[in-house]
Write an enzyme that holds these catalytic residues in place. Structure first.
Site, PDB file in Angstrom:
ATOM      1  N   ASN A 161       7.140 -28.256 -18.280  1.00 38.33           N
ATOM      2  CA  ASN A 161       6.568 -27.834 -19.569  1.00 38.33           C
ATOM      3  C   ASN A 161       5.043 -27.813 -19.433  1.00 38.33           C
ATOM      4  O   ASN A 161       4.410 -28.855 -19.454  1.00 38.33           O
ATOM      5  CB  ASN A 161       7.006 -28.826 -20.665  1.00 38.33           C
ATOM      6  CG  ASN A 161       6.358 -28.526 -22.006  1.00 38.33           C
ATOM      7  OD1 ASN A 161       5.796 -27.455 -22.213  1.00 38.33           O
ATOM      8  ND2 ASN A 161       6.446 -29.488 -22.926  1.00 38.33           N
ATOM      9  N   LYS A 177       2.936 -26.760 -21.486  1.00 40.61           N
ATOM     10  CA  LYS A 177       2.261 -26.902 -22.801  1.00 40.61           C
ATOM     11  C   LYS A 177       1.173 -25.835 -22.933  1.00 40.61           C
ATOM     12  O   LYS A 177       1.294 -24.757 -22.348  1.00 40.61           O
ATOM     13  CB  LYS A 177       1.719 -28.318 -22.974  1.00 40.61           C
ATOM     14  CG  LYS A 177       2.764 -29.389 -22.663  1.00 40.61           C
ATOM     15  CD  LYS A 177       2.405 -30.744 -23.164  1.00 40.61           C
ATOM     16  CE  LYS A 177       3.444 -31.744 -22.689  1.00 40.61           C
ATOM     17  NZ  LYS A 177       3.297 -33.044 -23.298  1.00 40.61           N
ATOM     18  N   HIS A 233      10.763 -30.240 -29.391  1.00 39.72           N
ATOM     19  CA  HIS A 233       9.828 -31.101 -28.652  1.00 39.72           C
ATOM     20  C   HIS A 233       9.060 -31.956 -29.659  1.00 39.72           C
ATOM     21  O   HIS A 233       8.707 -31.491 -30.746  1.00 39.72           O
ATOM     22  CB  HIS A 233       8.871 -30.253 -27.816  1.00 39.72           C
ATOM     23  CG  HIS A 233       8.074 -31.062 -26.855  1.00 39.72           C
ATOM     24  ND1 HIS A 233       6.974 -31.795 -27.235  1.00 39.72           N
ATOM     25  CD2 HIS A 233       8.224 -31.290 -25.522  1.00 39.72           C
ATOM     26  CE1 HIS A 233       6.485 -32.434 -26.183  1.00 39.72           C
ATOM     27  NE2 HIS A 233       7.228 -32.140 -25.130  1.00 39.72           N
ATOM     28  N   GLU A 274       6.092 -32.800 -29.886  1.00 43.15           N
ATOM     29  CA  GLU A 274       4.810 -32.237 -30.359  1.00 43.15           C
ATOM     30  C   GLU A 274       5.043 -31.201 -31.451  1.00 43.15           C
ATOM     31  O   GLU A 274       4.237 -31.075 -32.380  1.00 43.15           O
ATOM     32  CB  GLU A 274       4.028 -31.657 -29.157  1.00 43.15           C
ATOM     33  CG  GLU A 274       3.438 -32.765 -28.294  1.00 43.15           C
ATOM     34  CD  GLU A 274       3.284 -32.429 -26.823  1.00 43.15           C
ATOM     35  OE1 GLU A 274       3.250 -31.237 -26.460  1.00 43.15           O
ATOM     36  OE2 GLU A 274       3.211 -33.384 -26.018  1.00 43.15           O
ATOM     37  N   GLU A 307      13.573 -37.654 -24.688  1.00 42.55           N
ATOM     38  CA  GLU A 307      12.141 -37.849 -24.471  1.00 42.55           C
ATOM     39  C   GLU A 307      11.618 -38.909 -25.435  1.00 42.55           C
ATOM     40  O   GLU A 307      11.294 -38.587 -26.589  1.00 42.55           O
ATOM     41  CB  GLU A 307      11.391 -36.541 -24.720  1.00 42.55           C
ATOM     42  CG  GLU A 307      11.751 -35.431 -23.771  1.00 42.55           C
ATOM     43  CD  GLU A 307      10.552 -34.531 -23.518  1.00 42.55           C
ATOM     44  OE1 GLU A 307      10.090 -34.486 -22.380  1.00 42.55           O
ATOM     45  OE2 GLU A 307      10.052 -33.921 -24.477  1.00 42.55           O
ATOM     46  N   GLY A 334       3.257 -38.143 -22.109  1.00 44.17           N
ATOM     47  CA  GLY A 334       1.828 -37.983 -21.863  1.00 44.17           C
ATOM     48  C   GLY A 334       1.049 -39.290 -21.896  1.00 44.17           C
ATOM     49  O   GLY A 334      -0.175 -39.290 -21.925  1.00 44.17           O
ATOM     50  N   SER A 348       6.503 -38.927 -18.924  1.00 46.53           N
ATOM     51  CA  SER A 348       5.752 -39.440 -17.775  1.00 46.53           C
ATOM     52  C   SER A 348       6.621 -39.594 -16.533  1.00 46.53           C
ATOM     53  O   SER A 348       6.477 -40.555 -15.781  1.00 46.53           O
ATOM     54  CB  SER A 348       5.053 -40.762 -18.136  1.00 46.53           C
ATOM     55  OG  SER A 348       4.128 -40.549 -19.201  1.00 46.53           O
TER      56      SER A 348
HETATM   57  C1  PEP Z   1       6.784 -33.393 -22.170  1.00 45.54           C
HETATM   58  O1  PEP Z   1       5.822 -32.887 -22.704  1.00 45.54           O
HETATM   59  O2  PEP Z   1       7.906 -32.962 -22.431  1.00 45.54           O
HETATM   60  C2  PEP Z   1       6.559 -34.489 -21.231  1.00 45.54           C
HETATM   61  C3  PEP Z   1       7.592 -35.159 -20.803  1.00 45.54           C
HETATM   62  O3  PEP Z   1       5.259 -34.745 -20.870  1.00 45.54           O
HETATM   63  P1  PEP Z   1       4.767 -35.839 -19.765  1.00 45.54           P
HETATM   64  O4  PEP Z   1       5.605 -35.624 -18.539  1.00 45.54           O
HETATM   65  O5  PEP Z   1       3.333 -35.506 -19.551  1.00 45.54           O
HETATM   66  O6  PEP Z   1       4.976 -37.174 -20.374  1.00 45.54           O
END
Ligand code: PEP
Length: 258
Positions: free
Chosen positions: A9, A11, A100, A102, A172, A178, A217
């Site tokens: 992703n 973003k 997601h 966000e 998630e 992040g 992460s």
């Molecule tokens: C995400 O945005 O779906 C995500 C898992 O980000 P990160 O790997 O940076 O935590």
């Protein structure tokens, strides 16, 4: 056997030059390493929508799949600024993220909206990757399962269980996205098992085949242990997907644990 899926992703990152070197790096790296075969691991990238046709052209003749980060409910019409599932499909997308954290937080998408987007994705012939997850406060309050259940159930009520046959789920934990914090393999596995049990209650066969990704992460140094868990079928990768080398290392880890 569920084929592992590693999805990057991106973003809202990447000017054209950065995207060019990232996708070239992934494509060239894939040719050089023996560890990742398309038979073992499916990998895909989710660029900002404006760059999708460009990336589609670049990944022709590679094993890299393509998805979008968002879609709107309608197919065509007066929805200024939005992009529909059929448009995404037409420019080469196979997957689309839905729900997601966000989008839920920054763009106020509630569970009903997520359910409608999920349904729109399936109707357009896209495979939604449905993201669910709890905040730190919810986890500390012992509400993780209740939150995940509510998020899944809202989609189930709107789209029906048959729609999940053409979907992927991503767990998630919001507190891990992040932040550099990762759920331990055991913490993640417990939630993945809960999600699979939810599907099992609605369709026993589907519970065996549906892929449940972990996101939050995931990096080269923690991927192998997470992916070794029986109910973790891949990863949704944010930060580490912006570095071709890191992304490929995670794909390799997914291949090794197969
Ligand atoms: C995400 O945005 O779906 C995500 C898992 O980000 P990160 O790997 O940076 O935590």
């Amino acid at each position: 056997m569920r084929k592992r899926l590693i999805a990057g992703n991106w973003k809202m990152n990447g000017a054209l030059a950065q995207i060019t070197s990232l996708i070239d790096g992934i494509a060239n790296g894939l040719l050089q390493i023996n560890g990742v075969s398309a038979a073992d691991v499916e990998l895909l990238v989710l660029p900002p929508s404006i760059y999708i046709p460009f990336v589609h052209e670049k990944i022709k003749n590679t094993a890299i799949g393509l998805g979008a980060q968002n879609l709107y409910l309608g197919d065509v019409g007066a929805f200024t600024g939005e992009v529909s599932g059929s448009m995404l499909k037409e420019v080469g997308c196979q997957f689309v993220l839905v729900g997601h954290s966000e989008r839920r937080t920054l763009f106020f998408e509630d569970s009903a909206m997520v359910g409608l987007k999920f349904k729109a994705a399936v109707l357009a012939g896209l495979m939604p990757i449905l993201c669910v997850g709890e905040t730190r406060l919810e986890r500390e309050g012992g509400q993780t399962e209740a939150i995940i259940h509510e998020q899944l159930n809202a989609v189930l009520q709107i789209a029906g269980i048959a729609a999940f046959e053409k979907a992927v789920i991503a767990y998630e934990p919001v507190w891990a996205i992040g932040t550099g914090l990762t759920a331990t393999p055991e913490e993640a596995e417990a939630v993945h098992a809960f999600i699979r049990q939810f599907i099992h209650q609605n369709n026993v066969d589907l519970a065996r085949t549906i892929r449940i990704l972990y996101g939050g992460s995931m990096k080269p140094d923690n991927a192998a242990l997470l992916l070794a868990m029986p109910n973790i079928d891949g990863g949704l990768i944010g930060g580490a997907s912006l570095d071709a080398g890191q992304f490929l290392k995670i794909c390799e880890a997914a291949s090794v644990v197969n």
